[in-house]
Scaffold this motif. Sequence first.
Motif, PDB file in Angstrom:
ATOM      1  N   GLU A 115      44.127  43.531  34.610  1.00 51.07           N
ATOM      2  CA  GLU A 115      44.116  44.333  33.946  1.00 51.07           C
ATOM      3  C   GLU A 115      41.626  44.841  33.976  1.00 51.07           C
ATOM      4  O   GLU A 115      41.912  46.017  34.031  1.00 51.07           O
ATOM      5  CB  GLU A 115      43.825  44.132  31.995  1.00 51.07           C
ATOM      6  CG  GLU A 115      44.960  44.229  31.381  1.00 51.07           C
ATOM      7  CD  GLU A 115      45.832  43.913  30.219  1.00 51.07           C
ATOM      8  OE1 GLU A 115      45.111  43.794  29.556  1.00 51.07           O
ATOM      9  OE2 GLU A 115      47.019  43.431  30.471  1.00 51.07           O
ATOM     10  N   GLU A 116      41.484  43.524  33.937  1.00 55.03           N
ATOM     11  CA  GLU A 116      39.613  44.225  34.078  1.00 55.03           C
ATOM     12  C   GLU A 116      39.602  44.925  35.669  1.00 55.03           C
ATOM     13  O   GLU A 116      38.805  45.563  35.581  1.00 55.03           O
ATOM     14  CB  GLU A 116      39.167  42.502  33.966  1.00 55.03           C
ATOM     15  CG  GLU A 116      39.046  41.720  32.957  1.00 55.03           C
ATOM     16  CD  GLU A 116      38.484  40.715  33.201  1.00 55.03           C
ATOM     17  OE1 GLU A 116      38.189  40.069  33.826  1.00 55.03           O
ATOM     18  OE2 GLU A 116      38.726  39.920  31.712  1.00 55.03           O
ATOM     19  N   PHE A 117      40.695  44.293  36.692  1.00 47.66           N
ATOM     20  CA  PHE A 117      40.554  45.127  37.994  1.00 47.66           C
ATOM     21  C   PHE A 117      40.761  46.635  38.380  1.00 47.66           C
ATOM     22  O   PHE A 117      40.295  47.082  38.446  1.00 47.66           O
ATOM     23  CB  PHE A 117      41.207  43.724  38.853  1.00 47.66           C
ATOM     24  CG  PHE A 117      41.000  42.748  39.422  1.00 47.66           C
ATOM     25  CD1 PHE A 117      40.068  42.053  39.007  1.00 47.66           C
ATOM     26  CD2 PHE A 117      42.221  42.097  39.883  1.00 47.66           C
ATOM     27  CE1 PHE A 117      39.366  40.825  39.722  1.00 47.66           C
ATOM     28  CE2 PHE A 117      41.813  40.509  40.280  1.00 47.66           C
ATOM     29  CZ  PHE A 117      40.481  39.685  40.116  1.00 47.66           C
ATOM     30  N   GLU A 118      41.938  47.057  36.986  1.00 48.27           N
ATOM     31  CA  GLU A 118      42.203  48.561  37.452  1.00 48.27           C
ATOM     32  C   GLU A 118      40.730  48.636  36.538  1.00 48.27           C
ATOM     33  O   GLU A 118      40.369  49.863  36.735  1.00 48.27           O
ATOM     34  CB  GLU A 118      43.323  48.345  36.415  1.00 48.27           C
ATOM     35  CG  GLU A 118      44.576  47.677  37.771  1.00 48.27           C
ATOM     36  CD  GLU A 118      45.530  48.136  36.591  1.00 48.27           C
ATOM     37  OE1 GLU A 118      45.967  48.687  35.517  1.00 48.27           O
ATOM     38  OE2 GLU A 118      47.083  47.743  37.103  1.00 48.27           O
ATOM     39  N   LYS A 119      40.361  48.457  35.460  1.00 43.78           N
ATOM     40  CA  LYS A 119      39.663  48.504  34.984  1.00 43.78           C
ATOM     41  C   LYS A 119      38.103  49.184  35.592  1.00 43.78           C
ATOM     42  O   LYS A 119      37.520  50.666  35.570  1.00 43.78           O
ATOM     43  CB  LYS A 119      38.878  48.407  32.903  1.00 43.78           C
ATOM     44  CG  LYS A 119      37.918  49.114  32.768  1.00 43.78           C
ATOM     45  CD  LYS A 119      37.585  47.672  31.308  1.00 43.78           C
ATOM     46  CE  LYS A 119      37.074  48.943  30.172  1.00 43.78           C
ATOM     47  NZ  LYS A 119      36.534  48.050  29.125  1.00 43.78           N
ATOM     48  N   ILE A 158      41.047  47.844  44.111  1.00 44.46           N
ATOM     49  CA  ILE A 158      41.942  46.740  43.003  1.00 44.46           C
ATOM     50  C   ILE A 158      42.683  45.655  44.213  1.00 44.46           C
ATOM     51  O   ILE A 158      42.527  44.282  43.794  1.00 44.46           O
ATOM     52  CB  ILE A 158      43.144  47.678  42.506  1.00 44.46           C
ATOM     53  CG1 ILE A 158      42.497  48.670  41.373  1.00 44.46           C
ATOM     54  CG2 ILE A 158      43.985  46.268  42.038  1.00 44.46           C
ATOM     55  CD1 ILE A 158      44.399  49.128  40.820  1.00 44.46           C
ATOM     56  N   ASP A 159      43.352  46.165  45.984  1.00 42.69           N
ATOM     57  CA  ASP A 159      43.607  44.605  46.328  1.00 42.69           C
ATOM     58  C   ASP A 159      42.206  43.978  46.568  1.00 42.69           C
ATOM     59  O   ASP A 159      43.108  42.845  46.587  1.00 42.69           O
ATOM     60  CB  ASP A 159      43.983  45.987  46.978  1.00 42.69           C
ATOM     61  CG  ASP A 159      45.978  46.518  47.299  1.00 42.69           C
ATOM     62  OD1 ASP A 159      46.118  45.777  45.981  1.00 42.69           O
ATOM     63  OD2 ASP A 159      45.951  47.132  48.008  1.00 42.69           O
ATOM     64  N   ALA A 160      41.539  44.660  46.872  1.00 41.61           N
ATOM     65  CA  ALA A 160      39.908  44.227  47.456  1.00 41.61           C
ATOM     66  C   ALA A 160      39.742  42.723  46.687  1.00 41.61           C
ATOM     67  O   ALA A 160      39.612  41.806  47.325  1.00 41.61           O
ATOM     68  CB  ALA A 160      38.772  44.778  47.974  1.00 41.61           C
TER      69      ALA A 160
END
Length: 469
Positions: free
Chosen positions: A341-345, A307-309
């Motif tokens: 939210e997209e990043f997490e998914k 996620i951080d990337a």
Amino acid sequence: MKTAVEELSPTRVKLTVEVPFDELRPSMDAAYKKVAQQVRVPGFRPGKVPARIIEQRFGRAVVLEETLNDAVPKLYGQAVDEADVFPVSQPDIEVTKIDDGEQIEFTAEVDVRPSFDVPDYQGLEVTVDSAEVTDEDVDRQLDALRQRFATLTGVERAAATGDYVVMDLRAEIDGKNIEEQAASEVSYEVGAGSVLQGLDDALEGMSAGEEKTFTTELVGGENAGEQADVIINVKSVKEKVLPELDDEFAQLASEFDTLDELKASIREQARRNKLIDQVVQSREKALDALLDQLDIPLPDSALKAEIDARKHNLDHQVAESGLSRDAFFRLYQTTEEERFEEFEKNSARALKVGFVLDKIAKSEELGVSEQELTNFVVRRAMEMGVQPNELAKHLADNDQLTLAMVEIVRDKAKSVIGDAAKVVDTDGNEVDLKAIYTEINGEAPVEEEAAAEDGATGEKDASGEKGEA
């Protein structure tokens, strides 16, 4: 060396490693040499101080510390191999026992890939789009081609959506001109959706020679985010004129002499594109069907890193755009919260995909040949617009060749899943992937990144692979 493994959670383990002192001998010899180079003792040249003198003058603890600094990382790597675990984070290492001359003991807590079994993927049922080419498909390609060869013609009327205007712009805050916001001879399509809110509404109905002022929020520069009066002066209005759809256009836009020949070529190429799309869809949908059968716990550290990337990459994109953060998200018709939210998914899915494909690659004993690695570098270089040898050197110099091989192997594993699936199209017809391979690439498998446009008629090229990390 003896290693014991304790499972702290499905994604974290604790390794307890016991090492006889004899196994530390190479690291201890190296430690004495290193310390000898660093210290100055009267009567001895640098690097020639005997071990007993070092211990007398500086203590045994100095040597032991240097020994462990050298040995423990290597021993940790051996312990990981011995325990058959796959770390996905940096370990938390603690030396818990030093029995000088006898043994040492250390522990290492680390996040690891979870243990799971891959369900049987033979015969997974997936549905892909039909490969039938309709007249609408051909017309859509022709229209896109006409748009590429359109001309702009000046008109003596007010601007409307779809017209192009040439204009000067400047901005004022409290009557003070903001020089960095001024621009001259700007060409813009009315209705294109500028990040400068209100611009399209202001331009609608304006004619050449007219000036108008509207208030909006600046999107870039030192005054980004501030309200300003933007003054636009329209210099000219032009409308887009599409070429007639006839034999002359076919000769202009392609190598064909007649419109019928151009249409036939577009139809064939559209069919080819749809066949390749069926292959790509079959692989993705078969993989999705397999993932739906798995509930894989994810290591927190690996998920956070993923996620951080993505967040870091987003920050870089915003900075490169020169826009304010709000304007950037407006441009892409989304919000920061939606992107996160997209990043997490997507990060969670990417990790699961990597775990599954790696396990399949191992069970299927998939590898990478030198030719496959070369092909990968050549394709990626073409995408990036650099020379293949430059990219190969960059990958080698930055220890990224292993990552490239992982990507290739994962693509192969995805192909294995897709090829094992039972594929039908939306019309209920069975899809024979092997027949598609033969038609598109001879006997070779259709490779995945096959959406590159080629020439005026938009032919896709069945080359290039891209996996999910």
